[in-house]
Design a protein around this motif. Structure first.
Motif, PDB file in Angstrom:
ATOM      1  N   PRO A   1     -13.877  -1.853  -3.689  1.00 25.78           N
ATOM      2  CA  PRO A   1     -14.683  -0.929  -2.673  1.00 25.78           C
ATOM      3  C   PRO A   1     -13.160  -0.926  -1.019  1.00 25.78           C
ATOM      4  N   ALA A   2     -13.668  -2.460  -0.589  1.00 26.33           N
ATOM      5  CA  ALA A   2     -12.670  -2.900   0.495  1.00 26.33           C
ATOM      6  C   ALA A   2     -11.182  -2.587   0.965  1.00 26.33           C
ATOM      7  N   MET A   3     -10.514  -3.198  -0.943  1.00 26.64           N
ATOM      8  CA  MET A   3      -9.602  -2.635  -0.895  1.00 26.64           C
ATOM      9  C   MET A   3      -8.903  -1.120  -1.333  1.00 26.64           C
ATOM     10  N   ILE A   4     -10.032  -0.536  -2.297  1.00 27.77           N
ATOM     11  CA  ILE A   4      -9.749   0.710  -2.557  1.00 27.77           C
ATOM     12  C   ILE A   4      -9.298   1.590  -1.667  1.00 27.77           C
ATOM     13  N   GLY A   5     -10.075   1.356  -0.786  1.00 27.72           N
ATOM     14  CA  GLY A   5     -10.191   2.825   0.263  1.00 27.72           C
ATOM     15  C   GLY A   5      -8.853   2.796   0.644  1.00 27.72           C
ATOM     16  N   PHE A   6      -7.583   1.913   0.834  1.00 24.08           N
ATOM     17  CA  PHE A   6      -6.766   1.640   1.498  1.00 24.08           C
ATOM     18  C   PHE A   6      -5.403   3.057   1.056  1.00 24.08           C
ATOM     19  N   ALA A   7      -5.935   3.215  -0.150  1.00 24.23           N
ATOM     20  CA  ALA A   7      -5.069   4.222  -1.069  1.00 24.23           C
ATOM     21  C   ALA A   7      -4.972   5.614  -0.232  1.00 24.23           C
ATOM     22  N   VAL A   8      -5.991   6.319   0.584  1.00 21.54           N
ATOM     23  CA  VAL A   8      -5.690   6.978   0.898  1.00 21.54           C
ATOM     24  C   VAL A   8      -5.611   7.226   2.712  1.00 21.54           C
ATOM     25  N   ILE A   9      -4.237   6.072   3.078  1.00 20.66           N
ATOM     26  CA  ILE A   9      -4.524   5.812   4.568  1.00 20.66           C
ATOM     27  C   ILE A   9      -2.979   6.097   4.670  1.00 20.66           C
ATOM     28  N   PRO A  10      -2.785   6.988   5.460  1.00 14.84           N
ATOM     29  CA  PRO A  10      -1.358   7.451   6.091  1.00 14.84           C
ATOM     30  C   PRO A  10      -0.627   6.436   6.855  1.00 14.84           C
ATOM     31  N   PHE A  11      -0.238   5.301   6.952  1.00 15.69           N
ATOM     32  CA  PHE A  11       0.256   4.130   7.385  1.00 15.69           C
ATOM     33  C   PHE A  11       2.371   4.746   8.133  1.00 15.69           C
TER      34      PHE A  11
ATOM     35  N   TRP B   1      -0.211   7.888  13.178  1.00 17.33           N
ATOM     36  CA  TRP B   1       1.119   7.042  12.565  1.00 17.33           C
ATOM     37  C   TRP B   1       2.087   7.709  14.366  1.00 17.33           C
ATOM     38  N   ASN B   2       1.228   8.439  15.403  1.00 16.87           N
ATOM     39  CA  ASN B   2       2.176   9.479  15.632  1.00 16.87           C
ATOM     40  C   ASN B   2       1.893   8.466  17.113  1.00 16.87           C
ATOM     41  N   ALA B   3       3.017   8.921  18.339  1.00 16.26           N
ATOM     42  CA  ALA B   3       3.654   7.904  19.263  1.00 16.26           C
ATOM     43  C   ALA B   3       2.690   8.830  20.734  1.00 16.26           C
TER      44      ALA B   3
ATOM     45  N   HIS C   1      15.012  11.005  18.509  1.00 12.80           N
ATOM     46  CA  HIS C   1      15.664  11.460  20.630  1.00 12.80           C
ATOM     47  C   HIS C   1      17.190  10.712  20.354  1.00 12.80           C
ATOM     48  N   ILE C   2      17.229   9.829  19.756  1.00 12.31           N
ATOM     49  CA  ILE C   2      18.859   9.450  20.510  1.00 12.31           C
ATOM     50  C   ILE C   2      19.630   9.371  19.233  1.00 12.31           C
ATOM     51  N   GLY C   3      19.227  10.100  18.001  1.00 10.96           N
ATOM     52  CA  GLY C   3      19.925  10.783  16.984  1.00 10.96           C
ATOM     53  C   GLY C   3      19.630   9.616  15.931  1.00 10.96           C
ATOM     54  N   LEU C   4      18.781   8.780  15.422  1.00  9.54           N
ATOM     55  CA  LEU C   4      18.604   7.789  14.755  1.00  9.54           C
ATOM     56  C   LEU C   4      17.574   8.002  13.607  1.00  9.54           C
ATOM     57  N   ASP C   5      17.847  10.141  13.258  1.00 11.33           N
ATOM     58  CA  ASP C   5      16.361  10.168  12.670  1.00 11.33           C
ATOM     59  C   ASP C   5      16.035   9.646  11.712  1.00 11.33           C
ATOM     60  N   SER C   6      17.339   8.531  10.217  1.00 11.96           N
ATOM     61  CA  SER C   6      16.712   8.324   9.794  1.00 11.96           C
ATOM     62  C   SER C   6      15.976   6.843   9.396  1.00 11.96           C
ATOM     63  N   ILE C   7      15.699   6.208  10.868  1.00  9.59           N
ATOM     64  CA  ILE C   7      15.088   5.200  10.976  1.00  9.59           C
ATOM     65  C   ILE C   7      13.904   5.186  12.111  1.00  9.59           C
ATOM     66  N   ALA C   8      13.651   6.402  12.038  1.00  9.41           N
ATOM     67  CA  ALA C   8      12.255   7.037  12.908  1.00  9.41           C
ATOM     68  C   ALA C   8      11.156   6.363  12.330  1.00  9.41           C
ATOM     69  N   TRP C   9      10.888   6.613  11.174  1.00  8.86           N
ATOM     70  CA  TRP C   9       9.741   5.497  10.583  1.00  8.86           C
ATOM     71  C   TRP C   9       9.519   4.598  11.453  1.00  8.86           C
ATOM     72  N   MET C  10      10.809   3.560  11.284  1.00  9.09           N
ATOM     73  CA  MET C  10      10.136   2.524  11.714  1.00  9.09           C
ATOM     74  C   MET C  10       9.161   2.871  12.714  1.00  9.09           C
ATOM     75  N   GLU C  11       9.726   3.079  13.919  1.00 10.26           N
ATOM     76  CA  GLU C  11       8.493   3.765  14.703  1.00 10.26           C
ATOM     77  C   GLU C  11       7.106   4.307  15.601  1.00 10.26           C
ATOM     78  N   ASN C  12       6.993   4.966  14.347  1.00 13.51           N
ATOM     79  CA  ASN C  12       6.178   5.149  13.233  1.00 13.51           C
ATOM     80  C   ASN C  12       4.844   4.425  13.127  1.00 13.51           C
ATOM     81  N   VAL C  13       5.546   3.394  12.408  1.00 18.42           N
ATOM     82  CA  VAL C  13       4.917   2.419  11.116  1.00 18.42           C
ATOM     83  C   VAL C  13       4.916   2.009  12.978  1.00 18.42           C
ATOM     84  N   VAL C  14       5.601   1.380  13.423  1.00 19.86           N
ATOM     85  CA  VAL C  14       5.076   0.301  14.490  1.00 19.86           C
ATOM     86  C   VAL C  14       4.103   0.605  15.425  1.00 19.86           C
ATOM     87  N   TRP C  15       3.555   1.971  15.969  1.00 15.46           N
ATOM     88  CA  TRP C  15       3.331   2.382  16.492  1.00 15.46           C
ATOM     89  C   TRP C  15       1.293   2.980  15.731  1.00 15.46           C
TER      90      TRP C  15
END
Lengths: 355, 171
Positions: free
Chosen positions: A89-99, A275-277, A286-300
């Protein structure tokens, strides 16, 4: 073919998330001892590897090669089943977490959401359901060991988990009222656009009380200090896993840490914007690198989760253990009324000032 | 595909339900009940009633059954033989219930014996919203009555638990 491909992608996602969680557990075992060490003005583990960083691997190897003992008089079947019932049960809960951000990518002609395994519309209820199942591993482990200490630990855990589960559920209701959804993906999206939209301080009714109730109850539900009555060393040796050794013990240990990560993820997603900043959009966007913007969200997201995990260690280094009757009185007479009051006020606020 | 899942869930539910009463060890009975609750939840999922499925697990498996286990663990299993001599009464009741079910099944063998087709979850409001709408409009009165009964039960439990303390104070 279509189903097989979908299954393969899902399995790959599950494997990735499991890998990250297990890796985090490894990091946490070291981090906990290091942080506790620093707070108590000592070094923590220093022997294995440079600065002690290989300690988790040494611990894992040690547990793996330990003799597996089943005590005489124990119920063999349940004794074997209990650690599994605690870990799954501890592992199964991660199925619905948005990273990360809820974008979709095209792969082999399929729509795939890379940062959430399954975006089901009852996400948060799903986590609550499986969190409550985790108690079975502890109760059955305590009962099947045929030991007084284990049994007492299991009983304490049963009462504690039921009491504080209620507070967790009620604390979450306020957030659900404001976001109008049970899906963690939608709840996180509702908090986009800066830290003033996070539900902990968002208008019309800041969920700060719910947040405090949730964090305290989460600590209690994961059986951590100061609520670690089920495994109180000074009274119960090691509580429900007194009789466990080797990999079975490791299962309980991993389950506890995985549960810590899970409640931290839920706290981050529900109250701190997921994952919102804390500013609108992302800097990379904002500086035009939309394709890797997800990295910032994941880091947050990771930063928020690690903040909560640090809080767990911090509490452990700071607070003494509660007495059992204090724990119960606190849960039912303080936390529950606060959570209920929060629901009433949030409902009134959400009715008059719909978002 | 739906049929395979239905027969799997139904078979497990039937088997574990029998096991709950047939097993001698009450802890095993509780575990069989746990498996049954999960498969009932699975049945709800196949009907696109995800909310009910989650509530089924939270309430029954997560709270009620844990309390059962709590009590069962405190019993001494080897000396607990009180409830093992119920076969005549249980058999009689079982036969009566079976007859009723079979009679009902025979009577209702009409064209509409196929299960209702669940609404497409992709359109319209979600399952949770629909339950909320129905509960607080169509079924408001039964809902309120049920709440009242639960409240009475809670007050009753509190009075029963408090009785001893009051008596001690009076003495």
């Amino acid at each position: 073919m279509e189903i097989g491909l979908r299954l393969a992608v899902s399995l790959a996602q599950i494997a990735a998330v499991m890998g990250v969680v297990m890796l985090t557990v490894m990091v946490l075992t070291l981090a906990e001892r290091k942080v506790l060490g620093w707070m108590q003005d000592r070094m923590g583990p220093m022997e294995v590897g440079p600065y002690g960083v290989l300690q988790p691997i040494a611990d894992g190897l040690k547990l793996f090669f330990k003799e597996d003992i089943i005590p005489a008089g124990a119920n063999k079947f349940l004794f074997t089943l209990a650690p599994i019932l605690a870990l799954v049960p501890a592992m199964i809960g991660f199925a619905v977490i948005p990273f990360g951000p809820s974008m979709t990518i095209e792969l082999f002609g399929m729509q795939i959401k890379p940062f959430v395994i399954s975006d089901i519309n009852i996400g948060i209820l799903y986590i609550l359901a499986f969190a409550s199942i985790g108690a079975y591993g502890i109760i059955l482990g305590g009962w099947s060991s045929n030991s007084k200490y284990s049994l007492l630990g299991g009983l304490r855990s049963a009462a504690q988990v039921i009491s504080y589960e209620l507070c967790v559920g009620l604390a979450i209701v306020g957030v659900i009222l404001l976001s109008g959804s049970l899906s963690l993906v939608k709840i996180t999206e509702a908090q986009a656009g800066g830290f003033w939209n996070w539900f902990i301080i968002a208008m019309p009714f800041p969920q700060i009380f719910a947040f405090v109730v949730y964090v305290i109850s989460a600590v209690a539900e994961t059986n951590r200090v100061p609520f670690d009555l089920p495994e109180a060393e000074s009274e119960l040796v090691a509580g429900f896993f007194t009789e466990y050794s080797g990999m079975r013990f490791a299962f309980f240990f991993i389950a506890e840490y995985a549960n810590m990560i899970l409640v931290s993820c839920v706290a981050a997603a529900l109250f701190l914007g997921g994952w919102n900043a804390p500013y609108p959009g992302t800097i990379l966007g904002h500086i035009g690198l939309d394709s890797i913007a997800w990295m910032e969200n994941v880091v947050w997201f990771a930063a928020k989760v690690y903040f909560f995990l640090f809080l767990f260690f911090w509490l452990r280094a700071t607070l003494p253990r509660l007495r059992y009757d204090q724990l119960m009185r606190f849960g039912w007479k303080v936390m529950l009324p606060i959570a209920l009051g929060n629901i009433v006020l949030t409902a009134i606020a959400a009715y008059f000032f719909p978002r | 595909m739906d049929h395979i899942f239905f027969f799997y869930f139904a078979a497990v539910i039937a088997t574990t339900s029998v096991l709950v009463v047939a097993l001698r060890n009450p802890v095993y009975s509780a575990l069989a009940l746990l498996i049954m609750f999960f498969h009932v939840a699975g049945l709800y999922v196949t009907l696109h009633a995800e909310f009910l499925a989650a509530v089924q697990i939270v309430v029954y498996a997560g709270a009620i059954l844990v309390l059962y286990l709590f009590v069962v663990m405190l019993l001494s299993i080897k000396s607990e033989e009180r409830y093992h001599n119920q076969l005549p009464v249980a058999g009689l009741l079982g036969v009566m219930l079976c007859t009723e079910v079979i009679l009902l099944l025979i009577q209702s063998r009409t064209a509409s014996s196929a299960p209702a087709i669940p609404a497409d979850p992709a359109v319209g409001p979600g399952n949770t919203e629909m339950i909320g709408e129905a509960l607080y409009s169509t079924y408001l009165f039964p809902f309120e009555v049920a709440s009242l009964i639960l409240l009475v039960a809670m007050i009753g439990a509190i009075i029963l638990a408090k009785k001893d303390i009051n008596e001690r104070v009076q003495q």
